[in-house]
Design a protein around this motif. Structure first.
Motif, PDB file in Angstrom:
ATOM      1  N   SER A  60     -91.634   0.031  59.436  1.00 35.21           N
ATOM      2  CA  SER A  60     -91.053  -1.292  59.686  1.00 35.21           C
ATOM      3  C   SER A  60     -90.097  -1.366  60.867  1.00 35.21           C
ATOM      4  CB  SER A  60     -90.361  -1.808  58.427  1.00 35.21           C
ATOM      5  OG  SER A  60     -89.460  -0.853  57.913  1.00 35.21           O
ATOM      6  N   GLY A  61     -89.636  -0.221  61.389  1.00 43.09           N
ATOM      7  CA  GLY A  61     -88.796  -0.252  62.592  1.00 43.09           C
ATOM      8  C   GLY A  61     -87.614  -1.178  62.454  1.00 43.09           C
ATOM      9  N   GLY A  62     -87.432  -2.065  63.420  1.00 37.78           N
ATOM     10  CA  GLY A  62     -86.326  -3.013  63.380  1.00 37.78           C
ATOM     11  C   GLY A  62     -86.563  -4.203  62.482  1.00 37.78           C
ATOM     12  N   GLY A  63     -87.753  -4.301  61.892  1.00 29.76           N
ATOM     13  CA  GLY A  63     -87.998  -5.323  60.881  1.00 29.76           C
ATOM     14  C   GLY A  63     -88.672  -6.591  61.356  1.00 29.76           C
ATOM     15  N   ALA A  64     -89.364  -6.569  62.485  1.00 29.81           N
ATOM     16  CA  ALA A  64     -89.987  -7.796  63.009  1.00 29.81           C
ATOM     17  C   ALA A  64     -91.049  -8.345  62.054  1.00 29.81           C
ATOM     18  CB  ALA A  64     -90.600  -7.527  64.382  1.00 29.81           C
ATOM     19  N   ILE A  65     -91.955  -7.488  61.589  1.00 31.80           N
ATOM     20  CA  ILE A  65     -93.015  -7.946  60.684  1.00 31.80           C
ATOM     21  C   ILE A  65     -92.434  -8.381  59.335  1.00 31.80           C
ATOM     22  CG2 ILE A  65     -95.052  -7.209  59.371  1.00 31.80           C
ATOM     23  CD1 ILE A  65     -95.868  -5.554  61.834  1.00 31.80           C
ATOM     24  N   PRO A  66     -91.577  -7.588  58.696  1.00 32.65           N
ATOM     25  CA  PRO A  66     -90.985  -8.050  57.434  1.00 32.65           C
ATOM     26  C   PRO A  66     -90.186  -9.349  57.578  1.00 32.65           C
ATOM     27  CG  PRO A  66     -90.643  -5.699  57.691  1.00 32.65           C
ATOM     28  CD  PRO A  66     -91.195  -6.200  58.993  1.00 32.65           C
ATOM     29  N   LEU A  67     -89.526  -9.533  58.717  1.00 35.69           N
ATOM     30  CA  LEU A  67     -88.749 -10.763  58.916  1.00 35.69           C
ATOM     31  C   LEU A  67     -89.660 -11.979  58.871  1.00 35.69           C
ATOM     32  CD1 LEU A  67     -86.116 -12.222  59.564  1.00 35.69           C
ATOM     33  CD2 LEU A  67     -86.568 -11.801  61.989  1.00 35.69           C
ATOM     34  N   GLU A  68     -90.813 -11.898  59.540  1.00 33.73           N
ATOM     35  CA  GLU A  68     -91.744 -13.031  59.510  1.00 33.73           C
ATOM     36  C   GLU A  68     -92.311 -13.238  58.108  1.00 33.73           C
ATOM     37  OE1 GLU A  68     -91.704 -14.972  61.922  1.00 33.73           O
ATOM     38  OE2 GLU A  68     -90.644 -13.620  63.264  1.00 33.73           O
ATOM     39  N   ALA A  69     -92.523 -12.145  57.386  1.00 35.51           N
ATOM     40  CA  ALA A  69     -93.006 -12.269  56.006  1.00 35.51           C
ATOM     41  C   ALA A  69     -91.967 -12.988  55.144  1.00 35.51           C
ATOM     42  CB  ALA A  69     -93.327 -10.897  55.433  1.00 35.51           C
ATOM     43  N   LEU A  70     -90.686 -12.652  55.350  1.00 36.11           N
ATOM     44  CA  LEU A  70     -89.615 -13.339  54.625  1.00 36.11           C
ATOM     45  C   LEU A  70     -89.588 -14.822  54.987  1.00 36.11           C
ATOM     46  CD1 LEU A  70     -86.510 -10.953  54.753  1.00 36.11           C
ATOM     47  CD2 LEU A  70     -87.905 -11.520  52.765  1.00 36.11           C
ATOM     48  N   ARG A  71     -89.731 -15.118  56.256  1.00 36.03           N
ATOM     49  CA  ARG A  71     -89.699 -16.512  56.702  1.00 36.03           C
ATOM     50  C   ARG A  71     -90.820 -17.328  56.066  1.00 36.03           C
ATOM     51  NH1 ARG A  71     -88.450 -15.257  63.107  1.00 36.03           N
ATOM     52  NH2 ARG A  71     -86.190 -15.448  62.994  1.00 36.03           N
ATOM     53  N   LEU A  72     -91.926 -16.658  55.746  1.00 34.09           N
ATOM     54  CA  LEU A  72     -93.066 -17.342  55.134  1.00 34.09           C
ATOM     55  C   LEU A  72     -93.010 -17.297  53.609  1.00 34.09           C
ATOM     56  CD1 LEU A  72     -95.863 -16.174  57.594  1.00 34.09           C
ATOM     57  CD2 LEU A  72     -94.808 -18.437  57.431  1.00 34.09           C
ATOM     58  N   GLY A  73     -91.891 -16.823  53.091  1.00 36.93           N
ATOM     59  CA  GLY A  73     -91.687 -16.886  51.648  1.00 36.93           C
ATOM     60  C   GLY A  73     -92.285 -15.752  50.851  1.00 36.93           C
ATOM     61  N   CYS A  74     -92.697 -14.681  51.504  1.00 36.91           N
ATOM     62  CA  CYS A  74     -93.310 -13.556  50.790  1.00 36.91           C
ATOM     63  C   CYS A  74     -92.242 -12.653  50.176  1.00 36.91           C
ATOM     64  CB  CYS A  74     -94.171 -12.736  51.743  1.00 36.91           C
ATOM     65  SG  CYS A  74     -95.540 -13.644  52.490  1.00 36.91           S
ATOM     66  N   GLU A  75     -92.636 -11.954  49.126  1.00 34.44           N
ATOM     67  CA  GLU A  75     -91.800 -10.877  48.588  1.00 34.44           C
ATOM     68  C   GLU A  75     -92.044  -9.675  49.482  1.00 34.44           C
ATOM     69  OE1 GLU A  75     -91.802  -8.151  44.613  1.00 34.44           O
ATOM     70  OE2 GLU A  75     -91.807 -10.323  44.287  1.00 34.44           O
ATOM     71  N   THR A  76     -91.012  -9.261  50.189  1.00 33.80           N
ATOM     72  CA  THR A  76     -91.215  -8.360  51.324  1.00 33.80           C
ATOM     73  C   THR A  76     -90.600  -6.994  51.100  1.00 33.80           C
ATOM     74  OG1 THR A  76     -91.220 -10.272  52.794  1.00 33.80           O
ATOM     75  CG2 THR A  76     -90.879  -8.127  53.811  1.00 33.80           C
ATOM     76  N   TYR A  77     -91.386  -5.958  51.399  1.00 31.36           N
ATOM     77  CA  TYR A  77     -90.958  -4.565  51.285  1.00 31.36           C
ATOM     78  C   TYR A  77     -90.996  -3.940  52.683  1.00 31.36           C
ATOM     79  CZ  TYR A  77     -91.924  -5.240  46.304  1.00 31.36           C
ATOM     80  OH  TYR A  77     -91.933  -5.706  45.016  1.00 31.36           O
ATOM     81  N   ALA A  78     -89.962  -3.163  53.005  1.00 30.61           N
ATOM     82  CA  ALA A  78     -89.891  -2.506  54.307  1.00 30.61           C
ATOM     83  C   ALA A  78     -89.513  -1.045  54.119  1.00 30.61           C
ATOM     84  CB  ALA A  78     -88.873  -3.206  55.203  1.00 30.61           C
ATOM     85  N   VAL A  79     -90.341  -0.159  54.638  1.00 30.79           N
ATOM     86  CA  VAL A  79     -90.098   1.282  54.560  1.00 30.79           C
ATOM     87  C   VAL A  79     -89.893   1.814  55.972  1.00 30.79           C
ATOM     88  CG1 VAL A  79     -91.098   3.520  53.947  1.00 30.79           C
ATOM     89  CG2 VAL A  79     -91.436   1.538  52.444  1.00 30.79           C
ATOM     90  N   GLU A  80     -88.821   2.567  56.173  1.00 30.59           N
ATOM     91  CA  GLU A  80     -88.517   3.112  57.496  1.00 30.59           C
ATOM     92  C   GLU A  80     -87.712   4.389  57.338  1.00 30.59           C
ATOM     93  OE1 GLU A  80     -88.124   4.187  61.160  1.00 30.59           O
ATOM     94  OE2 GLU A  80     -89.387   2.450  60.660  1.00 30.59           O
ATOM     95  N   LEU A  81     -88.090   5.431  58.099  1.00 36.75           N
ATOM     96  CA  LEU A  81     -87.417   6.721  58.018  1.00 36.75           C
ATOM     97  C   LEU A  81     -86.150   6.768  58.870  1.00 36.75           C
ATOM     98  CD1 LEU A  81     -87.447   9.713  57.085  1.00 36.75           C
ATOM     99  CD2 LEU A  81     -88.889  10.202  59.082  1.00 36.75           C
ATOM    100  N   ASN A  82     -86.169   6.116  60.021  1.00 30.87           N
ATOM    101  CA  ASN A  82     -85.091   6.237  60.994  1.00 30.87           C
ATOM    102  C   ASN A  82     -83.846   5.479  60.530  1.00 30.87           C
ATOM    103  OD1 ASN A  82     -83.478   5.474  63.477  1.00 30.87           O
ATOM    104  ND2 ASN A  82     -85.011   6.814  64.398  1.00 30.87           N
ATOM    105  N   PRO A  83     -82.683   6.130  60.461  1.00 27.00           N
ATOM    106  CA  PRO A  83     -81.468   5.453  59.969  1.00 27.00           C
ATOM    107  C   PRO A  83     -80.979   4.326  60.872  1.00 27.00           C
ATOM    108  CG  PRO A  83     -80.968   7.668  60.758  1.00 27.00           C
ATOM    109  CD  PRO A  83     -82.448   7.565  60.730  1.00 27.00           C
ATOM    110  N   VAL A  84     -81.175   4.448  62.189  1.00 23.79           N
ATOM    111  CA  VAL A  84     -80.758   3.372  63.094  1.00 23.79           C
ATOM    112  C   VAL A  84     -81.577   2.113  62.806  1.00 23.79           C
ATOM    113  CG1 VAL A  84     -80.600   2.620  65.504  1.00 23.79           C
ATOM    114  CG2 VAL A  84     -80.017   4.977  64.889  1.00 23.79           C
TER     115      VAL A  84
END
Length: 877
Positions: A50-74
């Protein structure tokens, strides 16, 4: 969909999309048609990279229940600020971040504002009346003596001592001295050697025209190789400057100060030589920095910077720790921000705010610091056309920068702390209006996801691109500052020295003892495990979409094999424009202009496909249809090729195994080669406007030239990419008979890059395009290769050159060349045709105009009958 994909899509469009998504979900779940939409469970969507969250952010905007997995702490911290905190706290969060962000900035100003003193016009002239330069400046001479100039940037050059024992002067390594390049405003620094001080001086020169400056501002160092302005000694990057850097002997000298004036537009440029007194003493700064470090108990970022060939070369010059990427004044300012961010968290709690909100506010303050660090390092430069700062990561690298710009973090120009805060506030306020639930975040490897099996409706992800971007190493630059400002709030994410790299999905040989094969195997295995996890968490009818934009065959074959082995069938592939041209990937030669969205479904059977009977016929049908469809939509170049290849993967990935007639398995790499041949052949039929029989009559080098112009225009491209295209056509670039070889070579190769040569570069050679006939002796022309017929592109290039330069010799040339007029015209029409529209970034058309080669082809086609056909007819008689 078109309305939804527009950048300016409004709330009504998004609301409509939300409603339609829930209506579709109601149908998918077999709920009664009269079930109220507010009672329909929204789709569950996962982004596993998910990186910085671009795809999950759009999913949230469209009302989806959104899961984001990312290894990098930044990236995980950015996701918290993107997907969780705005949705959880709303407008209150924006107000609190604004309040405490300004509090931090003002506290920092009180502590270190003296490091960036304003320049008072009257004081300068009173103290140094001889410095009439300031008064004579076009901008400053209009100001009253009581007004002040506010420095917004300080422009520096790195320096080394001249190795000539008889000289020993300080040599500036500046590449060029432009300050501003705008219509009627050309400002640059004139470099003047001072033989007494053994240092150069910098004089600001402004003119209405570039020529009016009276010198060439671009005459500086080249790739670090410099010339001593005092004795003329050439100073090489290797080994001298590198050795000086590793010994800590590279210095820096102020060239200019960039200022703004309250109530006035534009920038004022002052000579660094004349106003060096406005720079605080470096020893004083060092002492203050040491005192601050002891006060807050936090060290400057002494973590190591890795050398990454072609990407991170700053360590080769002694900048081998992150703290060395900053001047002492920059370090002091950054550490002061760290101090007050930490103190802000304490103050927020003291004022009665609950702990989680205080943590969220402090996290945004730390992000403000990180944004500032991007502009407040010595790897920045001055943008002379925009008259502004360029950030550290204007591309995905930490290169050595010979002349850099130092920002005033408390000033009023782009890149300062207030600007960083404003960007953050703008985002929080935008997202806090959405009333959506926060995202569900997990910081872990994509190979191990804490989600229930067969519970998600979709996995939509943009995975790492094989070997193209060292994400973890890039993020270390920001990690070291986050660790110092909020590491105590997130000990689970900032316990290690730098970001975790052991489980990062990337093909990086240095992590495998330099073994490229092992590195590629590791990447493929990581991707396979991740896709197996995606298969596990998806519902039986769930969808997986992989966003991919890598050009190399190796990257694609790895991705495809990982998907297929994870039991996915690729059902569709579409190219979509998703990136700003200024974004990092837009500058990455390994990336496409568009992103390819590979749509796949779970495969439940274990069928074995016969390549000759099952796969090949379906592949041909898919490719033929897709090439026509996408070309009609205006898709071109590498995007078209890759998108068609992606669509053709359905024929292969629907089977658990694909076998050749002899029973051997067809691997992904071999299949990609077959798909590419099929795609290129189909594109040629469209570009040449002929059937496949007509294509076979056109020689392979000419086919390659047509496709190369179609894909790349006049751009310089990576050798591996161009060679992949060559193999698909059936020609070689390198080698004794390759297209880069010989006197009449078609492709110019420089190191690991290539570029097609046009008629202006090839056509002057009298041997080009000559057919070996009995007439050769009569005209005393030496054939270019005995027994080898000239290619159609050779003939066309010679013909175009003669048309422009020696039209009287065309008759003789056609007599010797004896081209097939029909085939030659086909090639000319293809190269001059509008089908050859370039991809973004190519230079097939310059400033909206056709290339010189296309213009000559237009002229030739307009007189084709007279110039070619009548000549051939006369010869035949």
């Amino acid at each position: 969909m078109i309305e939804l994909c527009k950048w300016e899509a409004g709330e009504a469009t998004i609301a409509k999309a939300k409603r339609q998504i829930l209506e579709a979900q109601r149908e998918r779940l077999n709920l009664p048609a009269d079930t109220p939409l507010n009672q329909v469970p929204p789709p569950k969507v996962l982004d596993m990279f998910s990186g910085g969250g671009a795809i999950p952010l759009e999913a949230l905007r469209l009302g989806c229940e959104t899961y984001a997995v990312e290894l990098n702490p930044v990236a995980h911290i950015i996701e918290l600020c993107t997907l969780v905190y705005p949705q959880k706290y709303g407008k209150q969060l924006a107000d609190e971040v604004e309040k405490w962000g300004n509090w931090v900035i003002e506290k920092v100003r009180e502590e270190i504002g003296d490091l960036y003193p304003a320049i008072k016009v009257g004081e300068v002239l009173q103290e140094e009346p001889q410095q009439l330069e300031l008064l004579q400046h076009p901008k400053v001479k209009q100001l009253s003596l009581a007004q002040t100039l506010t420095p917004v940037a300080y422009l520096w050059t790195r320096t080394v001592k001249c190795p000539n024992p008889a000289c020993g002067a300080e040599v500036p390594l500046v590449r060029q001295t432009w300050l501003c390049k705008k219509a009627k405003k050309y400002v640059a620094l004139k470099v003047i050697p001072n033989y007494e001080t053994k240092r150069v001086e910098f004089e600001v020169v402004e003119a209405a025209t570039e020529k009016g400056l009276g010198f060439d501002p671009a005459a500086g160092s080249s790739r670090g190789n410099s010339t001593c302005r005092h004795c003329g000694t050439t100073i090489p990057t290797k080994p001298y400057i590198q050795e000086q850097g590793k010994a800590g002997k590279i210095g820096h000298q102020l060239m200019a100060i960039v200022c703004t004036t309250l109530g006035e537009q534009g920038k004022t440029y002052l000579s660094g030589t004349a106003y060096e007194k406005y720079i605080p003493d470096e020893i004083v700064i060092k002492n203050r920095l040491q005192t601050l470090v002891e006060e807050i108990g936090v060290s400057t970022p002494d973590e190591p910077v890795k050398v990454w060939s072609g990407v991170f070369n700053a360590p080769l010059y002694g900048l081998d720790k992150f703290e060395k990427l900053f001047t002492f004044r920059q370090l002091l300012s950054m550490m002061t921000f760290v101090k007050w961010v930490k103190l802000a968290h304490y103050e927020i709690l003291q004022q009665g705010n609950e702990e989680e909100l205080a943590k969220a506010i402090s996290t945004y303050l730390s992000v403000m610091c990180d944004r500032l660090a991007d502009y407040n390092s010595s790897i920045t430069h001055w943008h002379n056309t925009g008259e502004k700062m360029s950030n550290t990561f204007s591309r995905q690298a930490l290169p050595m920068v010979w002349d850099f710009a130092e920002i005033n973090p408390l000033g009023n120009a782009s890149g300062n702390a207030k600007g960083a805060l404003d960007w953050i506030l703008q985002f929080i306020r935008r997202e806090s209006q959405e009333y959506s639930k926060p995202g569900i975040l997990q910081r872990s490897s994509a190979t191990s996801i804490s989600v229930e099996s067969e519970s998600l409706d979709a996995v939509i992800t943009d995975p790492p691109y094989f070997d193209s971007v060292p994400y973890a190493d890039l993020s270390d630059f920001f990690y070291v500052w986050l660790k110092r400002s909020i590491g105590h709030l997130y000990p689970e994410h900032f316990s290690s020295q730098l970001t975790p790299k052991k489980n990062e999905a990337i093909m990086e040989p240095s992590r495998h003892g330099g073994d490229k094969k092992k590195a590629a195997q590791f990447y493929e295995e990581m991707m396979h495990k991740a896709f197996c996890e995606a298969n596990r968490v998806l519902k039986p009818n769930g969808m997986m979409v992989v966003v991919y934009a890598h050009k190399t065959t190796s990257g694609w074959s790895t991705l495809i094999d990982s998907l297929r082995r994870a039991r996915f069938t690729i059902t569709e592939a579409w190219p979509l424009d998703t990136e700003m041209s200024s974004r990092l990937r837009g500058q990455n030669s390994a990336a496409l202009a568009s992103s390819i969205f590979l749509v796949s479904r779970k495969r439940t059977d274990t069928k074995i496909g016969d390549y000759a009977m099952d796969v090949r016929p379906e592949l041909s049908k898919i490719v033929q249809s897709r090439v026509k469809t996408l070309m009609a939509e205006g898709v071109s170049g590498a995007d078209l090729v890759i998108a068609c290849i992606g669509a053709g993967l359905r024929a292969y990935t629907q089977y658990d195994r694909v076998e050749l007639p002899n029973g051997d398995e067809l691997d992904a790499n071999s299949f990609l080669n077959e798909v590419q041949k099929e795609v290129l052949e189909e594109i040629l039929t469209e570009v040449l406007k002929c059937d496949k029989k007509g294509i076979s009559a056109v020689d392979k080098p000419t086919q390659y030239y047509i496709l190369g112009r179609y894909e790349y225009g006049e751009s310089i491209v990576e050798f591996d990419e161009a060679n992949t295209l060559a193999r698909g056509v059936g020609v070689e670039l390198d080698g004794a008979a390759g297209l880069t070889d010989g006197k009449l070579y078609l492709v110019k190769k420089t190191k690991n890059q290539v570029q097609l040569r046009d008629y202006t570069e090839r056509g002057a050679d009298a041997d080009l395009g000559i057919q070996k006939t009995e007439k050769q002796q009569e005209f005393n022309v030496k054939p270019q290769a005995i027994g080898i017929a000239p290619t159609l592109i050779d003939i066309l290039h010679r013909l175009l050159w003669l048309q422009e330069n020696k039209p009287q010799e065309i008759n003789n040339f056609i007599t010797l060349a004896q081209p097939d007029a029909t085939q030659l015209r086909l090639v000319a029409q293809a190269l001059g045709g509008r089908a050859l529209t370039p991809e973004a970034g190519a230079t097939q058309f310059v400033n909206g105009h056709r290339t010189k080669e296309q213009q000559q082809i237009d002229t030739l086609l307009a007189s084709w009958k007279r110039v070619v056909e009548e000549n051939l007819f006369t010869q035949a008689k």
